[in-house]
Write a protein that holds these residues in place. Structure first.
Motif, PDB file in Angstrom:
ATOM      1  N   TYR A 286      55.974  48.542  53.398  1.00  0.00           N
ATOM      2  CA  TYR A 286      55.262  49.812  53.543  1.00  0.00           C
ATOM      3  C   TYR A 286      54.989  50.450  52.188  1.00  0.00           C
ATOM      4  O   TYR A 286      55.588  50.087  51.169  1.00  0.00           O
ATOM      5  N   VAL A 287      54.063  51.409  52.215  1.00  0.00           N
ATOM      6  CA  VAL A 287      53.833  52.305  51.077  1.00  0.00           C
ATOM      7  C   VAL A 287      53.652  53.712  51.624  1.00  0.00           C
ATOM      8  O   VAL A 287      53.226  53.902  52.767  1.00  0.00           O
ATOM      9  N   PHE A 288      54.007  54.708  50.809  1.00  0.00           N
ATOM     10  CA  PHE A 288      53.722  56.090  51.164  1.00  0.00           C
ATOM     11  C   PHE A 288      52.261  56.376  50.825  1.00  0.00           C
ATOM     12  O   PHE A 288      51.857  56.263  49.666  1.00  0.00           O
ATOM     13  N   LYS A 289      51.471  56.736  51.834  1.00  0.00           N
ATOM     14  CA  LYS A 289      50.069  57.066  51.604  1.00  0.00           C
ATOM     15  C   LYS A 289      49.887  58.519  51.194  1.00  0.00           C
ATOM     16  O   LYS A 289      49.005  58.853  50.431  1.00  0.00           O
TER      17      LYS A 289
ATOM     18  N   GLN B 272      51.743  34.010  59.958  1.00  0.00           N
ATOM     19  CA  GLN B 272      52.456  35.082  60.649  1.00  0.00           C
ATOM     20  C   GLN B 272      51.502  35.992  61.418  1.00  0.00           C
ATOM     21  O   GLN B 272      50.424  36.337  60.928  1.00  0.00           O
ATOM     22  N   SER B 273      51.910  36.376  62.599  1.00  0.00           N
ATOM     23  CA  SER B 273      51.217  37.436  63.307  1.00  0.00           C
ATOM     24  C   SER B 273      51.562  38.753  62.622  1.00  0.00           C
ATOM     25  O   SER B 273      52.663  38.918  62.081  1.00  0.00           O
ATOM     26  N   MET B 274      50.635  39.688  62.625  1.00  0.00           N
ATOM     27  CA  MET B 274      50.822  40.921  61.869  1.00  0.00           C
ATOM     28  C   MET B 274      50.171  42.100  62.573  1.00  0.00           C
ATOM     29  O   MET B 274      49.176  41.935  63.276  1.00  0.00           O
ATOM     30  N   VAL B 275      50.759  43.281  62.385  1.00  0.00           N
ATOM     31  CA  VAL B 275      50.122  44.506  62.812  1.00  0.00           C
ATOM     32  C   VAL B 275      50.239  45.522  61.682  1.00  0.00           C
ATOM     33  O   VAL B 275      51.264  45.605  60.996  1.00  0.00           O
ATOM     34  N   SER B 276      49.170  46.257  61.445  1.00  0.00           N
ATOM     35  CA  SER B 276      49.106  47.273  60.387  1.00  0.00           C
ATOM     36  C   SER B 276      49.041  48.649  61.039  1.00  0.00           C
ATOM     37  O   SER B 276      48.154  48.916  61.851  1.00  0.00           O
ATOM     38  N   LEU B 277      49.989  49.519  60.675  1.00  0.00           N
ATOM     39  CA  LEU B 277      50.113  50.835  61.307  1.00  0.00           C
ATOM     40  C   LEU B 277      50.102  51.940  60.262  1.00  0.00           C
ATOM     41  O   LEU B 277      50.660  51.786  59.176  1.00  0.00           O
ATOM     42  N   LEU B 278      49.498  53.063  60.605  1.00  0.00           N
ATOM     43  CA  LEU B 278      49.616  54.283  59.805  1.00  0.00           C
ATOM     44  C   LEU B 278      50.484  55.258  60.597  1.00  0.00           C
ATOM     45  O   LEU B 278      50.110  55.705  61.674  1.00  0.00           O
ATOM     46  N   VAL B 279      51.664  55.558  60.041  1.00  0.00           N
ATOM     47  CA  VAL B 279      52.619  56.455  60.699  1.00  0.00           C
ATOM     48  C   VAL B 279      52.462  57.839  60.059  1.00  0.00           C
ATOM     49  O   VAL B 279      52.708  58.015  58.861  1.00  0.00           O
ATOM     50  N   GLU B 280      52.046  58.804  60.854  1.00  0.00           N
ATOM     51  CA  GLU B 280      51.744  60.148  60.350  1.00  0.00           C
ATOM     52  C   GLU B 280      52.763  61.171  60.850  1.00  0.00           C
ATOM     53  O   GLU B 280      53.241  61.083  61.989  1.00  0.00           O
ATOM     54  N   PHE B 281      53.053  62.138  59.989  1.00  0.00           N
ATOM     55  CA  PHE B 281      53.934  63.240  60.352  1.00  0.00           C
ATOM     56  C   PHE B 281      53.252  64.559  59.989  1.00  0.00           C
ATOM     57  O   PHE B 281      52.685  64.696  58.900  1.00  0.00           O
ATOM     58  N   LYS B 282      53.316  65.513  60.925  1.00  0.00           N
ATOM     59  CA  LYS B 282      52.694  66.827  60.716  1.00  0.00           C
ATOM     60  C   LYS B 282      53.737  67.915  60.885  1.00  0.00           C
ATOM     61  O   LYS B 282      54.383  68.006  61.932  1.00  0.00           O
ATOM     62  N   GLY B 283      53.912  68.722  59.835  1.00  0.00           N
ATOM     63  CA  GLY B 283      54.903  69.795  59.860  1.00  0.00           C
ATOM     64  C   GLY B 283      54.280  71.147  59.584  1.00  0.00           C
ATOM     65  O   GLY B 283      53.130  71.406  59.967  1.00  0.00           O
ATOM     66  N   VAL B 284      55.014  71.997  58.893  1.00  0.00           N
ATOM     67  CA  VAL B 284      54.559  73.356  58.583  1.00  0.00           C
ATOM     68  C   VAL B 284      54.819  73.607  57.100  1.00  0.00           C
ATOM     69  O   VAL B 284      55.924  73.383  56.606  1.00  0.00           O
TER      70      VAL B 284
ATOM     71  N   GLU C 235      55.984  66.768  64.090  1.00  0.00           N
ATOM     72  CA  GLU C 235      55.322  65.896  65.051  1.00  0.00           C
ATOM     73  C   GLU C 235      55.002  64.550  64.394  1.00  0.00           C
ATOM     74  O   GLU C 235      54.783  64.471  63.188  1.00  0.00           O
ATOM     75  N   SER C 236      54.948  63.516  65.224  1.00  0.00           N
ATOM     76  CA  SER C 236      54.609  62.182  64.701  1.00  0.00           C
ATOM     77  C   SER C 236      53.460  61.579  65.487  1.00  0.00           C
ATOM     78  O   SER C 236      53.229  61.921  66.650  1.00  0.00           O
ATOM     79  N   ASN C 237      52.746  60.677  64.825  1.00  0.00           N
ATOM     80  CA  ASN C 237      51.647  59.954  65.464  1.00  0.00           C
ATOM     81  C   ASN C 237      51.496  58.615  64.769  1.00  0.00           C
ATOM     82  O   ASN C 237      51.643  58.516  63.544  1.00  0.00           O
ATOM     83  N   ILE C 238      51.216  57.579  65.539  1.00  0.00           N
ATOM     84  CA  ILE C 238      51.035  56.244  64.961  1.00  0.00           C
ATOM     85  C   ILE C 238      49.638  55.742  65.305  1.00  0.00           C
ATOM     86  O   ILE C 238      49.236  55.715  66.468  1.00  0.00           O
TER      87      ILE C 238
ATOM     88  N   SER D  19      52.335  60.537  55.348  1.00  0.00           N
ATOM     89  CA  SER D  19      52.031  59.320  56.097  1.00  0.00           C
ATOM     90  C   SER D  19      52.582  58.099  55.379  1.00  0.00           C
ATOM     91  O   SER D  19      52.718  58.082  54.152  1.00  0.00           O
ATOM     92  N   VAL D  20      52.900  57.097  56.177  1.00  0.00           N
ATOM     93  CA  VAL D  20      53.413  55.821  55.676  1.00  0.00           C
ATOM     94  C   VAL D  20      52.568  54.709  56.279  1.00  0.00           C
ATOM     95  O   VAL D  20      52.353  54.660  57.496  1.00  0.00           O
ATOM     96  N   TRP D  21      52.086  53.820  55.416  1.00  0.00           N
ATOM     97  CA  TRP D  21      51.323  52.649  55.858  1.00  0.00           C
ATOM     98  C   TRP D  21      52.285  51.481  55.882  1.00  0.00           C
ATOM     99  O   TRP D  21      52.869  51.114  54.872  1.00  0.00           O
ATOM    100  N   ILE D  22      52.462  50.869  57.064  1.00  0.00           N
ATOM    101  CA  ILE D  22      53.447  49.804  57.212  1.00  0.00           C
ATOM    102  C   ILE D  22      52.827  48.587  57.899  1.00  0.00           C
ATOM    103  O   ILE D  22      52.012  48.718  58.817  1.00  0.00           O
ATOM    104  N   TRP D  23      53.217  47.408  57.415  1.00  0.00           N
ATOM    105  CA  TRP D  23      52.829  46.143  58.042  1.00  0.00           C
ATOM    106  C   TRP D  23      54.074  45.500  58.646  1.00  0.00           C
ATOM    107  O   TRP D  23      55.123  45.442  57.992  1.00  0.00           O
ATOM    108  N   LEU D  24      53.920  45.011  59.854  1.00  0.00           N
ATOM    109  CA  LEU D  24      55.000  44.314  60.556  1.00  0.00           C
ATOM    110  C   LEU D  24      54.542  42.882  60.823  1.00  0.00           C
ATOM    111  O   LEU D  24      53.446  42.654  61.346  1.00  0.00           O
ATOM    112  N   ARG D  25      55.394  41.917  60.485  1.00  0.00           N
ATOM    113  CA  ARG D  25      55.024  40.510  60.670  1.00  0.00           C
ATOM    114  C   ARG D  25      56.157  39.729  61.325  1.00  0.00           C
ATOM    115  O   ARG D  25      57.328  40.000  61.101  1.00  0.00           O
TER     116      ARG D  25
END
Length: 423
Positions: free
Chosen positions: A254-257, A202-214, A305-308, A271-277
């Protein structure tokens, strides 16, 4: 006793080869000559059990062995302290052999059929990479000896590739152009069957999805807070609803980091660490675009705010049918792996101990017939896929664990540290 048993398993193979190809006979004798050294090397890496990019002892053990055999060793390649290249010879063809040696977190296990950690809460070789690196280096050594004896011309090159289970060391080695001059590359992987591989990965991509609040006090003034954790939960809900609308070949996990530190503070960061395949890189691109939109929507819902961040990724493996046919012919000439009754009993007991619906079916040392390539591979990704887009790649699968053993489990760790894995 162990050495004698292993030697007996290949005696007939040596005679079979001797009549047809003296170089192949020499290869078998070389492996037998270095047999105990290679077993010791595999066992050392098994005990070190170091995770991605921390494989300092494992890498050194392999590199030192290569240097002792007369290879030219280059360490710290592609900016990774545990990556190295060992080569011998000169000119064309240049034959590459890949070797891995990283372990998995939390899988420490003694070489016994009952669950007991070698060291509590420590890594273990749940994918058998202790054997992967040592055996590949043994193969490279056998070819090196033929070049040194004047029987072959060209260059044999062993790639010590770290961090397969996380960062993907081969990806960075590929990016540095370290495979660009190679004519063909070989690898193998521990398995519960023996095959000349005809399936992709499988092709795969590993992403860290971050959220910043107050942040704010969760009891006295929560209205002043903007919870990054809320956004992370919205995000994973979105991912899980998306599962209904993806193809059967897709895998998302995914897992919650990070989700905050204490309950009475509105989390300002999550943040959430997610793999897509998916079966092809093009399919992963579709997933990635949708995941980006889900993250943006989750951030809007929570007012944050979000950032990947792109962490890493693998291409799907390009199957080499011509190479697989050549490998299949050699496998059939060598014949099956023979197991003792004690080894079969070990395999059956460990599968029963593992439970969870698994069946005890012993060990399968037979040579499987060559398969046809399926449209969609079974689950799993590898940096070997990236290598296959640069140079033709041939992959061997060999039995090192009970038939249908659960991979990335303590079962694989135990078998990889005893005679089943050694064979």
């Amino acid at each position: 006793m162990r050495t004698n048993l292993l030697l007996a398993c290949v005696t007939m193979s040596i005679f079979a080869f001797a009549q047809n190809d003296p170089n192949k006979t020499a290869v078998i004798f070389s492996v037998e000559k270095h047999q105990q050294e290679l077993i010791n090397l595999s066992d050392s890496v098994w005990k070190y059990a170091e995770t991605a990019l921390k494989e300092y002892k494992s890498s050194k053990a392999l590199a030192d062995y290569a240097a002792k055999q007369g290879f030219r060793v280059t360490t710290n390649v592609a900016g990774m302290p545990t990556a190295f290249i060992a080569e011998y010879g000169s000119g064309k063809p240049i034959i590459g052999i890949l070797g891995e040696f990283d372990a998995l977190p939390g899988l420490s296990q003694k070489a016994q059929p009952t669950r007991e950690a070698l060291k509590e809460e420590s890594p273990g070789h749940g994918c058998g990479h202790n054997m992967f690196g040592a055996a590949s280096l043994g193969a490279a050594t056998a070819i090196k000896e033929l070049i040194a004896a004047g029987k072959l011309k060209g260059t044999i090159r062993f790639y010590g590739t770290p961090a397969e289970e996380d960062v993907g060391g081969k990806i960075y080695m590929a990016r540095e152009g370290l495979f660009n001059d190679v004519d063909i590359c070989l690898d193998w992987h521990p398995d519960s069957e023996i095959k000349a591989n005809m399936q992709s990965s499988q092709s795969m991509v590993s992403l860290l999805v971050e959220f910043k609040g107050v942040s704010a006090h969760a009891a006295s003034d929560p209205w002043n807070g903007r919870s990054a954790l809320d956004a992370a939960e919205f995000f994973t809900h979105g991912v899980n609803y998306y599962r209904e609308h993806v193809k059967p070949s897709v895998r998302m996990h995914y897992v919650f980091k990070n989700g905050g530190d204490v309950p009475n503070v509105v989390p300002a960061y999550a943040s959430v660490w997610i793999w897509l395949r998916d079966s092809k890189r093009s399919g992963v691109t579709v997933l990635q675009k949708r995941i980006n939109d889900i993250a943006k929507g989750a951030a809007m819902m929570a007012g944050v705010e979000s950032n990947i961040k792109l962490l890493t990724g693998d291409y799907d493996l390009l199957v080499n049918e011509t190479g697989a046919k050549a490998l299949q012919a050699n496998l059939e000439t060598l014949g099956p792996i023979k197991y003792t009754q004690d080894e079969t009993d070990f395999a059956n007991r460990i599968m029963k101990e593992y439970g969870n619906g698994t069946e005890a079916k012993g060990l399968n040392g037979q040579i499987n017939p060559l398969e046809t390539t399926k449209p969609d591979p079974e689950g799993g990704s590898t940096g070997v896929g990236d290598v296959s887009y640069i140079v033709p790649e041939i992959t061997l699968l060999t039995t090192t664990a009970p038939y249908k053993a659960p991979w990335h489990s303590w079962v694989v760790v135990a078998c990889g540290g005893m005679s089943i894995g050694h064979k």
